[in-house]
Motif scaffolding. Structure first.
Motif, PDB file in Angstrom:
ATOM      1  N   PHE A 160       6.784  -2.256  -6.844  1.00 52.50           N
ATOM      2  CA  PHE A 160       7.074  -3.574  -6.297  1.00 52.50           C
ATOM      3  C   PHE A 160       6.081  -4.627  -6.783  1.00 52.50           C
ATOM      4  N   LEU A 161       4.797  -4.313  -6.731  1.00 55.62           N
ATOM      5  CA  LEU A 161       3.727  -5.268  -7.043  1.00 55.62           C
ATOM      6  C   LEU A 161       2.726  -4.623  -7.997  1.00 55.62           C
ATOM      7  N   PRO A 162       3.088  -4.437  -9.251  1.00 56.98           N
ATOM      8  CA  PRO A 162       2.212  -3.689 -10.185  1.00 56.98           C
ATOM      9  C   PRO A 162       0.863  -4.353 -10.419  1.00 56.98           C
ATOM     10  N   TYR A 163       0.831  -5.666 -10.642  1.00 59.22           N
ATOM     11  CA  TYR A 163      -0.447  -6.336 -10.915  1.00 59.22           C
ATOM     12  C   TYR A 163      -1.327  -6.331  -9.665  1.00 59.22           C
ATOM     13  N   THR A 164      -0.722  -6.583  -8.515  1.00 56.27           N
ATOM     14  CA  THR A 164      -1.501  -6.593  -7.273  1.00 56.27           C
ATOM     15  C   THR A 164      -2.104  -5.222  -7.006  1.00 56.27           C
ATOM     16  N   ARG A 165      -1.339  -4.180  -7.226  1.00 56.87           N
ATOM     17  CA  ARG A 165      -1.879  -2.830  -7.019  1.00 56.87           C
ATOM     18  C   ARG A 165      -3.005  -2.523  -8.006  1.00 56.87           C
ATOM     19  N   HIS A 166      -2.884  -3.020  -9.221  1.00 62.48           N
ATOM     20  CA  HIS A 166      -3.962  -2.811 -10.199  1.00 62.48           C
ATOM     21  C   HIS A 166      -5.248  -3.480  -9.733  1.00 62.48           C
ATOM     22  N   VAL A 167      -5.149  -4.709  -9.203  1.00 60.68           N
ATOM     23  CA  VAL A 167      -6.336  -5.410  -8.712  1.00 60.68           C
ATOM     24  C   VAL A 167      -6.922  -4.684  -7.508  1.00 60.68           C
ATOM     25  N   ILE A 168      -6.049  -4.169  -6.629  1.00 64.16           N
ATOM     26  CA  ILE A 168      -6.528  -3.446  -5.450  1.00 64.16           C
ATOM     27  C   ILE A 168      -7.248  -2.169  -5.847  1.00 64.16           C
ATOM     28  N   GLU A 169      -6.735  -1.473  -6.850  1.00 64.62           N
ATOM     29  CA  GLU A 169      -7.295  -0.176  -7.233  1.00 64.62           C
ATOM     30  C   GLU A 169      -8.494  -0.303  -8.157  1.00 64.62           C
ATOM     31  N   ARG A 170      -8.511  -1.306  -9.034  1.00 65.02           N
ATOM     32  CA  ARG A 170      -9.556  -1.385 -10.063  1.00 65.02           C
ATOM     33  C   ARG A 170     -10.349  -2.679 -10.052  1.00 65.02           C
ATOM     34  N   GLY A 171      -9.891  -3.695  -9.334  1.00 62.49           N
ATOM     35  CA  GLY A 171     -10.528  -5.006  -9.417  1.00 62.49           C
ATOM     36  C   GLY A 171     -11.544  -5.255  -8.322  1.00 62.49           C
ATOM     37  N   SER A 172     -12.057  -6.477  -8.321  1.00 60.13           N
ATOM     38  CA  SER A 172     -13.027  -6.914  -7.314  1.00 60.13           C
ATOM     39  C   SER A 172     -12.248  -7.427  -6.104  1.00 60.13           C
ATOM     40  N   SER A 173     -11.992  -6.552  -5.191  1.00 54.90           N
ATOM     41  CA  SER A 173     -11.133  -6.924  -4.066  1.00 54.90           C
ATOM     42  C   SER A 173     -11.476  -6.103  -2.834  1.00 54.90           C
ATOM     43  N   LEU A 174     -11.010  -6.594  -1.711  1.00 52.45           N
ATOM     44  CA  LEU A 174     -11.059  -5.883  -0.439  1.00 52.45           C
ATOM     45  C   LEU A 174      -9.642  -5.842   0.110  1.00 52.45           C
ATOM     46  N   SER A 175      -9.224  -4.702   0.595  1.00 53.46           N
ATOM     47  CA  SER A 175      -7.857  -4.569   1.105  1.00 53.46           C
ATOM     48  C   SER A 175      -7.891  -4.011   2.519  1.00 53.46           C
ATOM     49  N   PHE A 176      -7.035  -4.587   3.364  1.00 55.57           N
ATOM     50  CA  PHE A 176      -6.968  -4.204   4.766  1.00 55.57           C
ATOM     51  C   PHE A 176      -5.513  -4.204   5.236  1.00 55.57           C
ATOM     52  N   VAL A 177      -5.289  -3.462   6.316  1.00 55.06           N
ATOM     53  CA  VAL A 177      -4.040  -3.583   7.073  1.00 55.06           C
ATOM     54  C   VAL A 177      -4.355  -4.471   8.267  1.00 55.06           C
ATOM     55  N   ALA A 178      -3.808  -5.677   8.269  1.00 59.91           N
ATOM     56  CA  ALA A 178      -4.066  -6.645   9.338  1.00 59.91           C
ATOM     57  C   ALA A 178      -2.978  -6.518  10.397  1.00 59.91           C
ATOM     58  N   LYS A 179      -3.375  -6.259  11.624  1.00 63.04           N
ATOM     59  CA  LYS A 179      -2.427  -6.077  12.719  1.00 63.04           C
ATOM     60  C   LYS A 179      -2.151  -7.412  13.403  1.00 63.04           C
ATOM     61  N   ALA A 180      -0.875  -7.803  13.376  1.00 57.93           N
ATOM     62  CA  ALA A 180      -0.444  -9.031  14.049  1.00 57.93           C
ATOM     63  C   ALA A 180      -0.026  -8.705  15.471  1.00 57.93           C
ATOM     64  N   ARG A 181      -0.402  -9.541  16.398  1.00 57.49           N
ATOM     65  CA  ARG A 181      -0.009  -9.339  17.793  1.00 57.49           C
ATOM     66  C   ARG A 181       1.382  -9.939  18.029  1.00 57.49           C
ATOM     67  N   PRO A 182       2.208  -9.279  18.832  1.00 57.98           N
ATOM     68  CA  PRO A 182       3.499  -9.878  19.169  1.00 57.98           C
ATOM     69  C   PRO A 182       3.291 -11.144  20.013  1.00 57.98           C
ATOM     70  N   PRO A 183       4.177 -12.122  19.924  1.00 55.82           N
ATOM     71  CA  PRO A 183       5.457 -12.097  19.210  1.00 55.82           C
ATOM     72  C   PRO A 183       5.271 -12.317  17.707  1.00 55.82           C
TER      73      PRO A 183
ATOM     74  N   PHE B  48       0.802  -1.222   0.000  1.00 55.66           N
ATOM     75  CA  PHE B  48       0.000   0.000   0.000  1.00 55.66           C
ATOM     76  C   PHE B  48       0.833   1.269   0.000  1.00 55.66           C
ATOM     77  N   GLY B  49       2.147   1.163   0.152  1.00 55.12           N
ATOM     78  CA  GLY B  49       3.006   2.325   0.212  1.00 55.12           C
ATOM     79  C   GLY B  49       3.268   2.944  -1.150  1.00 55.12           C
ATOM     80  N   PRO B  50       4.035   4.018  -1.196  1.00 52.20           N
ATOM     81  CA  PRO B  50       4.312   4.696  -2.480  1.00 52.20           C
ATOM     82  C   PRO B  50       5.093   3.836  -3.466  1.00 52.20           C
ATOM     83  N   ASN B  51       5.821   2.832  -2.972  1.00 51.71           N
ATOM     84  CA  ASN B  51       6.564   1.947  -3.870  1.00 51.71           C
ATOM     85  C   ASN B  51       5.760   0.737  -4.304  1.00 51.71           C
ATOM     86  N   GLY B  52       4.505   0.669  -3.861  1.00 57.49           N
ATOM     87  CA  GLY B  52       3.662  -0.466  -4.203  1.00 57.49           C
ATOM     88  C   GLY B  52       3.513  -0.708  -5.697  1.00 57.49           C
ATOM     89  N   PRO B  53       3.204   0.340  -6.522  1.00 56.26           N
ATOM     90  CA  PRO B  53       3.084   0.105  -7.973  1.00 56.26           C
ATOM     91  C   PRO B  53       4.381  -0.379  -8.613  1.00 56.26           C
TER      92      PRO B  53
END
Length: 937
Positions: A89-112, A82-87
């Protein structure tokens, strides 16, 4: 009661381990678990709530997806997607996130944020504890209720490729699997190719329902060179191509009228700015979660990703596949996945999730009825029943729709509240066990400190007032008081404590032990610190060991060690413990500088008289110029040590609050400063040789020289430094041959030292041979550590050896510090150098890549040994130097002292001083008692 020092030390060590174990038993939170040993089943699902009538259905709703593909990329940070280098690093994935049928989230992992606990969280929905970090090395089969077991029980066909941790956690659960070793971090190519090679054939088949892929290459690159490495982009582009291939295959196989597919892209954890993980920093806990399916609405532009908990994926996948939610899951279903379902189905999904969370809340919280989320769920469930009654009566008005949306909102609020309450249960500590363990450890520490001078004396024994303490009135009063406290705590505690579950016999033994230790402490303190005791510039001990005269340095060492122990009761001091050691080390240097000034200025007249007397007797071997140079070198040693420590603090940022700030290490490791790093590394290796080789045999000197050349060759092979004839920083090899070349010389030096040590103990009682053997073993460890340290950390090793040499030559010998003072100083320096290396109390700072230096495959024993050695190199080197120093000093004093009758070791000179001179000596600080040094065998 007199006890030998070795028996006393063993007794203290065993009891310290028991005290620490009791503290850790209370400190590590017990994960939230259901009291039921069985697993959830479809037949156990609650019926739909219905007011005033029989239930309509008791089974699970229809599944939302036919096939699920989970692509888990280890250490995938959210900013990579999702960062500025996303397009880039992951051009196809970013295209699906921006234009495709998808849901995107920031999932928070608990330590450890370690792989095995994260896999358990993703499959069980629970939040593992820190004890799972230890289990990460050898994961046992997972016995609690989990998504994989539920899917297999329901007849789902599961295929897995990737990290073999899954295979160990879920044996016999996969229809087909191919595991790869996750710990061999030097490999970031084949470890992913072994997964991808199965894709083409698997995607063409129709005999599976769930496909799980776990890619490890990105995590390995992070461990080797960090998140900003030039290797990151090619690896992410490779992952993007794989996701494109999977997505294209799923789209081509989609048939009209059948259930849709679901493609999940996620990470188990992120990575810190140094490329490691395990802690709780934002880059480590924030991971991307992308859900791709034709069931979702197509987007028109990039939307800001929502924030969910990583454990929310577990109930979402379970309900999406028509499976029961795991018993111990604390997550709640992601609402966006249900948006295209009917209102009745959405309410049914949320009701099942709420019922599971409410049952878990009942089992884990005694007063669960007071929880706001539980009450909200009951209200929502009742409103749901009223809505169902109207729905089944055929009501289709807008009022029913609005009522259903209101119930939906109530369910979501109740789920969020219950999930939050269950997650907070992770912080339930057993305070009683923690306090009891701390009291035991603190009592033992004080006894050790008060008895140390006597234990390290020539008699090598400790007189413990055990009998007098057991027969004293305070002992029985303390036993009665502590027993009353135990009864009061155990009868009033809302939840059972581990210490309260012990038998009364063990509890009484612990109470009696604590009371006896307190009485022994009082007796030792009265013996060591009698009324009217005065502070002197030098610490001295009477021949009987009865009185202990404290100097300013003794007060500092005692107060600093005890104060540091007390500071660990606060979490902030634990997180920033390095600041405590930096402060103590600086104070120690200033105190030592004060002692040096007192010796060379206040006592200058006594020194001059001693020189005149020595010249008259023709036994003084030092010239006036040599004495002057020694004086100024001694005066310069504490300030020089302070300067080294200040420079080393800037080399590696550590701790929690400022670990993200740039440091000299990052500057040196940048590609544009590789020449400077190469010159610095070469200089440090040369200086290391000059400092270490002095006490070695000529064979070990040659081996040490070749070994250090091999260290530089290894760093050049892996691309950290450059040879003068190199014009490209391109890595030519993994350095396996060069590292093994160094290992040969390490083993040779260790063998030579061990041989000399055994000869001195078995064949001939030669103290010089024993001393040389110990120093050669020490030099072998130094060579091994120089191989394991990263190039920018070689100045840490260099300063460590330099400070040891200067302190031994001009401080500990010249000022006649006794063994107890020298031991505690070595301990302080060792702890400080642990943090100078860049370590912290955060598991993310452990560099596991050093465990594979010279290895071509994962071998557990050497990998664990090398990682532990590199991590604790600072304390280990200072402990080894202490043994070598005390042994050499004891032997030199013993040999010369026995050679001349009545001789005594004098300042800076191992030779004896005649008895006539001893009677004329006026400098009390100029003579030292060799008997204060312990026997080191």
């Amino acid at each position: 009661m007199k006890v030998r020092s070795s028996v006393f030390a063993s007794f203290i060590l065993i009891l310290e381990v028991l005290g620490v174990a009791l503290f850790l038993r209370g400190f590590f939170p017990v994960p939230v678990k259901s009291s039921l040993s069985s697993k959830n089943k479809l037949s156990d699902l609650p019926p739909e709530p219905l007011t005033g009538g029989s239930s309509n259905t008791s089974g699970a709703p229809k599944p939302l997806f036919k096939r699920v593909v989970v692509m888990l990329v280890d250490a995938l940070r959210e900013d990579f997607v999702f960062g500025p280098n996303g397009p880039m690093f992951l051009p196809y994935t970013r295209h699906v996130i921006e234009r495709g049928s998808s849901l995107s989230f920031v999932a928070k992992a608990r330590p450890p944020t370690v792989t095995m606990p994260r896999i358990k969280a993703l499959t069980t929905g629970s939040i593992p504890g820190f004890i799972d970090v230890v289990m990460n090395l050898n994961s046992p089969a997972l016995s609690e209720d989990n998504l994989i077991w539920q899917a297999k029980t329901a007849g789902k066909k599961i295929i897995f490729y990737g990290d073999d941790t899954w295979v160990r956690l879920f044996p016999k659960h996969f229809m087909e699997h191919d595991g790869t070793t996750s710990f061999f971090v030097s490999d970031y190519t084949e470890v992913d190719n072994n997964v991808t090679r199965h894709l083409d054939s698997t995607l063409k088949r129709d005999d599976w329902d769930i496909l799980i892929l776990h890619y490890l290459g990105l995590d390995h690159i992070g461990h080797i060179s960090g998140p900003h490495s030039s290797l990151i982009q090619p690896k992410l582009l490779e992952m993007d191509d794989i996701l494109k291939k999977i997505h294209g295959s799923l789209v081509s196989k989609e048939a009209d009228g059948s259930l849709p597919y679901l493609l999940v892209l996620c990470g188990d954890h992120g990575m810190s700015e140094t490329g490691s993980h395990g802690g709780s920093s934002e880059p480590e806990i924030n991971t991307p979660l992308v859900l791709i399916s034709p069931i979702f609405k197509r987007k028109a532009e990039m939307e800001k990703p929502g924030v969910v908990e990583q454990v929310d994926l577990t109930p979402t996948l379970a309900l999406g596949l028509g499976l029961p939610i795991s018993q111990n899951s604390v997550g709640h279903v992601i609402p966006g996945v249900l948006e295209e379902s009917s209102l009745r189905e959405q309410l049914r999904f949320l009701h099942l999730n709420g019922h599971q969370l409410s049952c878990l809340l009942k089992d884990s919280t005694p007063e669960y009825q007071k929880e706001a989320g539980f009450e909200q769920f009951r209200v929502a469930e009742k409103a749901h029943g009223g809505w169902m009654k109207l729905y089944l009566e055929g009501n289709t008005s807008e009022v029913l729709t609005n009522m259903g949306k209101k119930v939906l909102k109530q369910y979501l609020e109740a789920l969020a509240a219950m999930s939050s309450a269950l997650s907070k249960q992770l912080g339930k500590y057993d305070m009683y066990s923690m306090i009891a363990g701390m009291v035991f450890v603190f009592q033992l520490l004080l006894v050790l400190l008060l008895a140390m001078p006597e234990a390290l004396s020539g008699s090598a024994s400790v007189d413990l007032p055990v009998l007098s303490s057991l027969l004293s009135l305070p002992f029985y009063l303390l036993c009665l008081f502590l027993a009353s406290v135990h009864v009061l705590v155990c009868t009033s505690a809302e939840s059972s404590c581990y210490f309260c579950s012990l038998s009364w016999g063990l509890v009484f033994a612990a109470v009696a032990f604590s009371s006896a230790m307190f009485c022994i402490l009082i007796s030792l303190a009265r013996r060591r610190l009698p009324d009217g005791s005065q502070f002197h510039g030098k610490s001295s001990q009477s021949s009987s060991g009865g009185e202990w005269m404290l100097s300013e340095l003794d007060v500092l060492l005692l107060a600093g060690t005890v104060g540091h122990t007390l500071s660990l009761a606060a979490s902030s001091f634990v997180e920033e413990e390095h600041q405590t050691w930096y402060f103590l080390l600086n104070t120690l240097c200033l105190t030592v500088f004060q002692d040096v000034c007192r010796k060379y200025f206040r006592e200058q007249r006594d020194e001059e008289e001693q020189i005149i007397l020595s010249k008259k007797s023709q036994t003084f071997s030092h010239s006036g110029s040599e004495m002057c140079s020694e004086k100024w070198l001694a005066l310069a040693t504490p300030p020089f040590t302070l300067l080294c420590c200040r420079l080393l603090r800037s080399l590696n940022q550590t701790g929690v609050q400022w670990a993200h700030l740039p440091d000299v290490g990052h500057w040196l490791n940048s590609s544009e400063h590789k020449v400077i790093l190469s010159l610095l590394s070469a200089f440090c290796l040369v200086l290391i040789y000059l400092l270490v080789q002095r006490r070695c045999s000529w064979v070990s000197k040659v081996a040490l020289a070749f070994g250090l050349v091999g260290v530089y060759s290894y760093r050049a092979a892996v691309g950290n430094v450059l040879f003068p004839w190199q014009h490209s920083s391109r890595t030519t090899s993994k350095g396996t041959v060069e590292a093994r070349f160094v290992y040969v010389f390490v083993l040779g030096i260790l063998f030579s030292g061990t041989k000399d040590l055994l000869r001195s103990q078995i064949i001939t009682a030669d103290s010089k041979l024993k001393s040389r053997g110990l120093w050669e073993i020490y030099s072998g460890l130094v060579l091994l550590v120089s191989l394991l340290f990263r190039a920018h950390n070689l100045p840490v090793l260099c300063c460590c050896l330099l400070i040891q040499t200067l302190m031994a030559q001009f401080i500990w010998k010249k000022l006649h510090y006794d063994a107890a003072q020298t031991t505690i100083m070595h301990y302080w320096f060792g702890q400080a150098f642990f943090y100078f290396q860049g370590n912290s109390n955060n598991i993310a700072t452990v560099d596991i890549s050093v465990g594979f230096v010279g290895l071509e495959s994962y071998v557990e024993a050497p990998a664990v040994f090398l990682t532990a050695l590199s991590t604790y190199a600072g304390p280990l080197l200072w402990a080894c130097h202490l043994v070598c120093y005390l042994s050499s000093e004891r032997d030199s004093c013993g040999v010369w002292g026995s050679a001349v009758s009545g001789g005594r070791c004098m300042e800076g000179d191992p030779k004896p001083v005649p008895a006539s001179l001893q009677r004329q000596g006026t400098d009390r600080g100029a003579e030292t008692s060799c008997s204060r040094l312990p026997e080191v065998s």
